[in-house]
Design a protein around this motif. Structure first.
Motif, PDB file in Angstrom:
ATOM      1  N   ALA A   4       6.930  -7.770  -1.763  1.00 39.25           N
ATOM      2  CA  ALA A   4       7.286  -8.827  -2.708  1.00 39.25           C
ATOM      3  C   ALA A   4       8.084  -8.301  -3.899  1.00 39.25           C
ATOM      4  CB  ALA A   4       6.023  -9.513  -3.214  1.00 39.25           C
ATOM      5  N   THR A   5       7.988  -7.019  -4.142  1.00 43.55           N
ATOM      6  CA  THR A   5       8.654  -6.487  -5.326  1.00 43.55           C
ATOM      7  C   THR A   5      10.178  -6.596  -5.202  1.00 43.55           C
ATOM      8  OG1 THR A   5       7.060  -4.756  -4.943  1.00 43.55           O
ATOM      9  CG2 THR A   5       8.379  -4.619  -6.948  1.00 43.55           C
ATOM     10  N   ASP A   6      10.787  -6.986  -6.249  1.00 41.95           N
ATOM     11  CA  ASP A   6      12.237  -7.008  -6.247  1.00 41.95           C
ATOM     12  C   ASP A   6      12.745  -5.574  -6.324  1.00 41.95           C
ATOM     13  OD1 ASP A   6      14.735  -8.926  -7.968  1.00 41.95           O
ATOM     14  OD2 ASP A   6      14.926  -7.034  -6.927  1.00 41.95           O
ATOM     15  N   PRO A   7      13.519  -5.181  -5.335  1.00 41.57           N
ATOM     16  CA  PRO A   7      13.925  -3.780  -5.257  1.00 41.57           C
ATOM     17  C   PRO A   7      14.730  -3.300  -6.449  1.00 41.57           C
ATOM     18  CG  PRO A   7      15.119  -5.131  -3.675  1.00 41.57           C
ATOM     19  CD  PRO A   7      14.023  -5.975  -4.216  1.00 41.57           C
ATOM     20  N   SER A   8      15.540  -4.140  -7.005  1.00 41.54           N
ATOM     21  CA  SER A   8      16.442  -3.645  -8.041  1.00 41.54           C
ATOM     22  C   SER A   8      15.696  -3.324  -9.335  1.00 41.54           C
ATOM     23  CB  SER A   8      17.546  -4.669  -8.310  1.00 41.54           C
ATOM     24  OG  SER A   8      16.942  -5.886  -8.673  1.00 41.54           O
ATOM     25  N   THR A   9      14.575  -3.990  -9.538  1.00 42.32           N
ATOM     26  CA  THR A   9      13.840  -3.690 -10.763  1.00 42.32           C
ATOM     27  C   THR A   9      12.651  -2.792 -10.483  1.00 42.32           C
ATOM     28  OG1 THR A   9      12.442  -5.604 -10.457  1.00 42.32           O
ATOM     29  CG2 THR A   9      14.427  -5.890 -11.804  1.00 42.32           C
ATOM     30  N   ARG A  10      12.633  -2.260  -9.275  1.00 41.14           N
ATOM     31  CA  ARG A  10      11.468  -1.493  -8.870  1.00 41.14           C
ATOM     32  C   ARG A  10      11.399  -0.195  -9.662  1.00 41.14           C
ATOM     33  NH1 ARG A  10      10.651   1.927  -4.474  1.00 41.14           N
ATOM     34  NH2 ARG A  10       8.553   1.863  -3.646  1.00 41.14           N
ATOM     35  N   LYS A  11      10.394  -0.136 -10.482  1.00 40.56           N
ATOM     36  CA  LYS A  11      10.205   1.094 -11.235  1.00 40.56           C
ATOM     37  C   LYS A  11       8.946   1.777 -10.736  1.00 40.56           C
ATOM     38  CE  LYS A  11      11.093  -1.259 -15.068  1.00 40.56           C
ATOM     39  NZ  LYS A  11      10.682  -1.622 -16.385  1.00 40.56           N
ATOM     40  N   SER A 189       8.113   3.679   5.502  1.00 41.86           N
ATOM     41  CA  SER A 189       7.413   2.410   5.720  1.00 41.86           C
ATOM     42  C   SER A 189       7.218   1.659   4.419  1.00 41.86           C
ATOM     43  CB  SER A 189       6.039   2.653   6.344  1.00 41.86           C
ATOM     44  OG  SER A 189       6.141   3.521   7.425  1.00 41.86           O
ATOM     45  N   GLY A 190       7.108   2.414   3.324  1.00 46.61           N
ATOM     46  CA  GLY A 190       6.844   1.772   2.042  1.00 46.61           C
ATOM     47  C   GLY A 190       8.078   1.136   1.417  1.00 46.61           C
ATOM     48  N   ILE A 191       9.243   1.426   1.965  1.00 46.24           N
ATOM     49  CA  ILE A 191      10.465   0.879   1.370  1.00 46.24           C
ATOM     50  C   ILE A 191      10.669  -0.557   1.844  1.00 46.24           C
ATOM     51  CG2 ILE A 191      12.986   1.090   1.329  1.00 46.24           C
ATOM     52  CD1 ILE A 191      12.480   4.143   1.620  1.00 46.24           C
ATOM     53  N   PRO A 192      10.885  -1.457   0.913  1.00 47.66           N
ATOM     54  CA  PRO A 192      10.979  -2.881   1.275  1.00 47.66           C
ATOM     55  C   PRO A 192      12.073  -3.140   2.312  1.00 47.66           C
ATOM     56  CG  PRO A 192      11.237  -2.544  -1.097  1.00 47.66           C
ATOM     57  CD  PRO A 192      11.039  -1.220  -0.508  1.00 47.66           C
ATOM     58  N   ARG A 193      11.723  -3.938   3.285  1.00 50.81           N
ATOM     59  CA  ARG A 193      12.648  -4.262   4.352  1.00 50.81           C
ATOM     60  C   ARG A 193      13.875  -5.060   3.856  1.00 50.81           C
ATOM     61  NH1 ARG A 193      11.795  -3.568   9.643  1.00 50.81           N
ATOM     62  NH2 ARG A 193       9.896  -2.403   9.851  1.00 50.81           N
ATOM     63  N   GLU A 194      13.651  -5.809   2.794  1.00 54.60           N
ATOM     64  CA  GLU A 194      14.739  -6.648   2.289  1.00 54.60           C
ATOM     65  C   GLU A 194      15.993  -5.836   1.993  1.00 54.60           C
ATOM     66  OE1 GLU A 194      11.665  -6.847   1.437  1.00 54.60           O
ATOM     67  OE2 GLU A 194      11.134  -8.913   1.945  1.00 54.60           O
ATOM     68  N   LEU A 195      15.770  -4.606   1.556  1.00 56.67           N
ATOM     69  CA  LEU A 195      16.909  -3.750   1.236  1.00 56.67           C
ATOM     70  C   LEU A 195      17.777  -3.512   2.453  1.00 56.67           C
ATOM     71  CD1 LEU A 195      15.444  -1.034  -1.125  1.00 56.67           C
ATOM     72  CD2 LEU A 195      17.232  -2.696  -1.636  1.00 56.67           C
ATOM     73  N   GLU A 196      17.098  -3.278   3.571  1.00 52.66           N
ATOM     74  CA  GLU A 196      17.841  -3.038   4.806  1.00 52.66           C
ATOM     75  C   GLU A 196      18.537  -4.298   5.266  1.00 52.66           C
ATOM     76  OE1 GLU A 196      15.614  -0.551   7.885  1.00 52.66           O
ATOM     77  OE2 GLU A 196      14.196  -1.071   6.317  1.00 52.66           O
ATOM     78  N   GLU A 197      17.788  -5.391   5.196  1.00 52.09           N
ATOM     79  CA  GLU A 197      18.363  -6.667   5.631  1.00 52.09           C
ATOM     80  C   GLU A 197      19.650  -6.922   4.852  1.00 52.09           C
ATOM     81  OE1 GLU A 197      17.059  -8.260   8.104  1.00 52.09           O
ATOM     82  OE2 GLU A 197      15.240  -7.036   8.236  1.00 52.09           O
ATOM     83  N   GLN A 198      19.547  -6.669   3.551  1.00 51.76           N
ATOM     84  CA  GLN A 198      20.704  -6.855   2.692  1.00 51.76           C
ATOM     85  C   GLN A 198      21.869  -6.004   3.191  1.00 51.76           C
ATOM     86  OE1 GLN A 198      20.556  -9.078   0.149  1.00 51.76           O
ATOM     87  NE2 GLN A 198      22.776  -8.782   0.046  1.00 51.76           N
ATOM     88  N   GLY A 199      21.568  -4.761   3.502  1.00 59.17           N
ATOM     89  CA  GLY A 199      22.583  -3.835   4.000  1.00 59.17           C
ATOM     90  C   GLY A 199      23.207  -4.342   5.284  1.00 59.17           C
ATOM     91  N   LYS A 200      22.353  -4.869   6.166  1.00 56.33           N
ATOM     92  CA  LYS A 200      22.861  -5.370   7.440  1.00 56.33           C
ATOM     93  C   LYS A 200      23.805  -6.538   7.222  1.00 56.33           C
ATOM     94  CE  LYS A 200      18.920  -3.896  10.089  1.00 56.33           C
ATOM     95  NZ  LYS A 200      17.528  -4.278  10.303  1.00 56.33           N
TER      96      LYS A 200
END
Lengths: 305, 425, 308
Positions: A4-11, A189-200
């Motif tokens: 659920a975490t937004d990747p760009s603000t992930r601190k 595994s801990g890296i949000p999938r959304e990032l990849e989806e975005q890349g795709k």
């Protein structure tokens, strides 16, 4: 995990975190306690090292009989002596072997870990199990068959793995792969999938996604694995002793220390400690530099990504 | 993402590798480990890395005399287990890179029984009466020679001349005066090889032999370990010594150099140790030690009227069954045992030699004494299973010595191990 | 999670995904795995086969004789083997437990911002970078009655090297000292992945430090914890140096590895040594697989549930 975490603000809770403070204890008390705890930790970690260091400065029988390490006479003789025995070559060999092992192991492990964590793969658990089981053989019993194998390879192909860097690097890579893969799998595994989806969506190939998105975000895992492989390879004795026991062109530091020549039954404890101190220093620096980069790089990378 | 941390890691590592290469770029290791002449050497001698300079001097002597069949020395680790690993590795893999094996005196039987080393019985006449009897015995297995004597060793009793007037003649005197004088001076009574290791076996067997015991009958067909009261007496001495406070602190984990340092610091009345300690005790690095001038050496005491018996140490040279160059190797091992110059080199560099005549002309009273001790010293039994027997002695008798197990049972167990060590199994 | 993902996403997305590289993801996965498994197969496969094969023989010197499972039946009636198992398990259980607790503590310290943070991190890592064989010797000297460093420090007169119980305490202490930083490093990496917002949110909700630790740090750290415990356990089960340096082949400390080495070099019985190493391998494997199952349930299981 935390999809659920937004990747760009992930601190992260890394370097910037405030020390958690309990509200019902006065500030000075918790501070004193913390300081006290720190002293305990430092003493616990360092006193054998201090013992080593002081012993490396003492000479002869006094080191073996007087428990008070601050009683001299002190000198740098031990350090001079080990360089007379060409310690610098052993140190070089150790750094080269460990460096090569790390340089090979980490990319290889990253690929495998990415495949296991992210790519469609049947029998993921089985693969992980195989990776682990592969290297569970007791090291003491690994030596005779590997020696035999190296011999065979030499007869068949003429390539000599005995008394060579590769003879050590290959098993080191193999033996540290499981741990590196496991560490990296948990990170990937801990890296949000959304990032990849975005890349795709942006049209990146899986390879690009892996290289540009996943790997930088898993930096703490990559760095940790690198330190572990490096330290393992500089510490390993058994295989190094069995496959490169004498030739100073390839002999590593633990073997240098472990097979110290001596006169009669004289215990060269001072020289052993001097060599150990010297090999520890670059390792500590290496670990420290790498760690600082990991924590610093993570936040920077995340903001940019 | 030009400089992601991952790339930095890689760069850092690459830097380290380069730095490692640069660290010694100014040269490559010289032939300090003795492998420099490997190209021209006719055969290889694998020997312990302890006393490297001495073995090198012997090899140089051979090379001077035999420029067309030079020896290349491969120095193994000074540790026994690591030497064995290197040798087994060479033999079991069929490599056969080692032509001559420098074996600890207690390994002859084991290597012979395994078929690793050549029978050298033909050379018996050349060493019998020339080398120490004990050394010849330790080179034999089932009454045939499988190795040639090379170096030797036997312990002295070191004692403090400022604390005791005369060296004790019996172990009972050691116990009595060690406790008393040690108490008075506030130091330990006796230091020596007390850790649970081969040295403890030496300590025990010396007591056992001087109480009249023998582990085997003459033709080594059965154990006589429990015949008479020798085993019991030897163990009792150790237990009594511990209970009465004879032993210096840490005796039960002491190896050679621990004992040496302790005695050197003036913390013990007596010490049993090899001759290597002698020059060190006078002082190291040009500085006088605490006991310099206040100690002397004597032969080990015995029980009652029996003289003391030292356990023989040292190395024998054997020819590997896998050697491609067995003739030269054989020539070398015989030469190393019987060449007066080679043997004198050992003694001159303070490694006890095995050739009797080297001790004849000695001026140094300590060397004369050593010659006398060696002449009477006894070899540990050269049976195939010696190592198993030794481990059984260590395991059972060390814990009995510490009062952790029943002495009688411990001795029984050693007797059984002695019987087992005879058979090939 | 990859399993769940693949079954769902396989067919429809395959086309567009493989456009750029020309290789499908499933093929890519196999390619990615190949180098790792090549390395491991080269180093691991042959030794295991070799060991199992050799364990069927009775070997003395150059002679060998086929005995089938003879070595294994000898193994099952060998008191020394059971003794080694007992030592190994006592050592493993206690040392891993302490390493975990202390390592976690270290990781939490290393993860905090304070003055002198860098130097503290370096200090914590010092024990781990010292070559194991040297560390073992150092500890042996410190425990030895002569010069008697530890006894002097504690004011005790314990026979650290010869008392069976205390010498076990000794090697556990040494091993914990040496390896706790390794655990710390693994857990520290795990701590880096826990988003800071979680803590901030919890603090707003009024959760104390202790509660934040239990309900955020520990659960989110679980994958890292399991990896750390897994690798420490399988390593501890094969521990060699400390036991060997402290007590040689003495039964009081002999672990499975030490006992194997005894039959490799000290009392060479190669067939038996290989039976021992095979047995050790099986024991370690069972423990390892148990951990992987645990791990699978934790990570794969929970993800699967979420996806559905």
């Amino acid at each position: 995990m935390n999809t659920a975490t937004d990747p760009s603000t992930r601190k992260t809770s890394g370097a910037g975190q405030e020390p958690p403070r309990s509200s019902n204890t006065p500030y000075w008390l918790s501070n004193t306690l913390r300081l006290l705890g720190m002293v305990v930790v430092i003493v616990w970690c360092l006193f054998p090292f201090v013992w080593m260091f002081m012993t490396s400065l003492r000479s002869g029988a006094i080191a073996l009989t007087n428990p008070n390490i601050f009683v001299g006479p002190f000198s740098l003789d031990n350090f001079i002596q080990i360089f007379e025995l060409d310690f610098q070559f052993a140190l070089r060999n150790s750094l080269v072997v460990a460096g090569l092992a790390t340089l090979i192991c980490i990319p290889v492990a990253s690929l495998a870990a990415y495949a296991i964590a992210r790519l469609p793969l049947k029998g993921r658990a089985v693969i992980l199990t195989l990776a682990l089981v592969a290297t569970m053989f007791p090291p003491v019993a690994l030596v005779p068959p590997l020696y035999q194998m190296y011999q065979q390879i030499q007869t068949w192909t003429g390539i000599s793995l005995l008394n060579s860097y590769s003879g050590m690097v290959i098993p080191y890579v193999a033996l540290t792969l499981p741990l590196s893969i496991f560490i990296l799998v948990t990170f990937f595994s801990g890296i949000p999938r959304e990032l990849e989806e975005q890349g795709k969506i942006d049209g990146a190939t899986p390879w690009q996604i892996f290289l540009r998105i996943i790997l930088p975000l898993a930096a703490p895992g990559v760095g940790t694995s690198a330190i572990i492989v490096f330290v393992y390879a500089t510490n390993e004795f058994l295989l190094a002793f069995s496959f490169a026991p004498r030739d100073l062109n390839v002999q590593t530091v633990p073997v240098f220390i472990g097979t110290f020549q001596r006169v009669g039954y004289e215990n060269p404890i001072g020289q052993v400690m001097a060599a150990s101190v010297l090999v520890s220093v670059p390792l500590i620096i290496f670990a420290l530099v790498l760690q600082r980069r990991i924590t610093a790089g993570l936040t920077a990378g995340a903001v940019k990504g | 993402m030009r400089s992601t941390p991952v790339h930095k890691t890689g760069a850092l590592l690459a830097g380290l590798v380069v730095a490692g290469g640069g660290l010694a770029a100014c040269g490559s290791p010289d032939s300090q480990n003795g492998n420099g002449e490997a190209g021209e050497a006719a055969f290889t001698w694998a020997v312990t890395g302890a006393d490297q300079a001495i073995h090198e001097a012997v090899a140089d002597l051979w090379n001077e005399q035999n420029p067309d069949q030079m020896v290349n020395v491969e120095f193994l680790s000074p540790e026994a287990d690591q030497q064995r690993q290197a040798m087994f590795q060479d033999l079991q893999s069929g490599t056969g890179a080692f032509d001559v094996l420098g074996l600890d005196v207690v390994w002859t039987g084991e290597f012979a029984e395994a078929g690793y080393i050549m029978n050298l019985e033909d050379h018996r006449a050349e060493v019998e009466g020339v080398s120490l009897d004990g050394a010849v015995e330790s080179s034999s297995w089932e009454n045939e020679l499988f190795a040639m004597p090379y170096s030797s060793n036997a312990g002295y009793l070191y004692y403090r001349t400022d604390l005791v007037d005369e060296p004790p003649a019996t172990w009972d005197e050691v116990l009595e005066s060690g406790v008393e004088v040690g108490d008075e001076a506030g130091i330990g009574g006796y230091a020596g090889l007390g850790n649970q290791y081969e040295g403890f076996v030496v300590t025990f067997l010396q007591l056992f032999w001087s109480a009249g015991g023998e582990v085997y009958n003459d033709d080594q067909t059965e154990s006589t370990f429990l015949e008479g009261d020798a085993a019991e007496r030897a163990l009792d001495f150790l237990i009594d010594g511990r209970e009465q406070g004879l032993f210096a602190s840490g005796f039960d984990s002491m190896v050679e150099d621990d004992a040496r340092s302790l005695f050197q610091a003036g913390d013990s009345v007596y010490m049993h140790n090899w001759p290597y300690a002698l020059p060190l005790l006078e002082g190291e690095d040009g500085e006088e030690s605490d006991v310099a001038g206040d100690f002397d050496v004597a032969a080990l005491p015995g029980f009652d009227e029996n003289p003391g018996v030292g356990a023989l140490g040292g190395l024998n040279n054997a020819v590997s069954e896998l050697s491609d160059n067995q003739d030269v190797a054989e020539e070398f091992v015989v030469w190393a045992a019987t060449d007066a110059d080679a043997q004198q080199t050992l003694l001159d560099m303070s490694l006890p030699s095995t050739m009797l005549s080297t001790y004849d002309g000695a001026d140094d009273p300590n060397v004369q004494l050593l010659g006398e001790i060696l002449a009477e010293a006894q070899a540990r039994p050269a049976v195939a299973g010696y190592n198993s027997l030794s481990l059984a002695i260590q395991e059972n008798l060390h814990s009995a010595f510490l009062g952790q197990t029943d002495p009688e049972q411990a001795l029984q167990a050693v007797d059984e191990a002695a019987t087992d060590a005879l058979s090939a199994e | 999670m990859a399993i769940a993902q693949s079954s769902k996403a396989r067919t429809p997305q395959r086309g567009p995904r493989s456009k750029g590289s020309g290789i499908g993801e499933r093929a890519l996965a196999k390619i990615f795995l190949t180098p790792s498994f090549t390395f491991m197969a080269v180093i691991a496969l042959f030794p295991v086969i070799y060991a199992v094969w050799m364990s069927m023989y009775q070997i003395t010197g150059f002679r060998q004789e086929f005995t089938g499972f003879g070595n294994y039946s000898q193994l099952l009636s060998d008191g020394g083997f059971y003794n080694a198992i007992r030592n190994t398990f006592v050592f493993t259980t206690v040392s891993v437990a302490f390493e975990f607790v202390i390592g976690l503590m270290f990781a939490l310290i290393m993860n905090q911002a304070f003055r002198g943070q860098g130097i503290t991190r370096a200090i914590i890592l010092v024990p781990w970078v010292i070559p194991t064989a040297v560390a073992a010797q150092v500890w042996r000297y410190m425990f030895s009655d002569n010069p008697g460093f530890v006894n002097g420090l504690l004011g005790t007169s314990i026979n650290w090297l010869n008392d069976p119980t205390w010498s076990m305490v000794g090697i556990i202490t040494a091993d914990v000292w040496k390896t706790a930083p390794f655990v710390a490093l693994l857990l520290l990496a795990g701590l880096q992945t826990i988003p800071r917002e979680y803590y901030e949110a919890a603090e707003v909700d009024g959760a104390g430090a202790w509660r934040r630790f239990w309900s955020i740090t520990l659960p989110l750290l679980r994958p890292a914890i399991i990896v750390a415990l897994l690798f420490r356990t399988v390593d501890a089960l094969r521990m060699f140096d400390f036991a060997y340096v402290f007590a040689g082949y003495s039964n009081s400390l002999a672990t499975l590895s030490v006992y194997t080495q005894r039959y490799l070099y000290a009392e060479p019985e190669l067939g038996y040594a290989n039976a021992l190493s095979t047995a050790t391998f099986i024991i370690v494997m069972i423990v390892g697989i148990f951990f992987i199952r645990l791990m699978g349930q934790q990570t794969v299981g929970s993800e699967k549930g979420k996806k559905k």
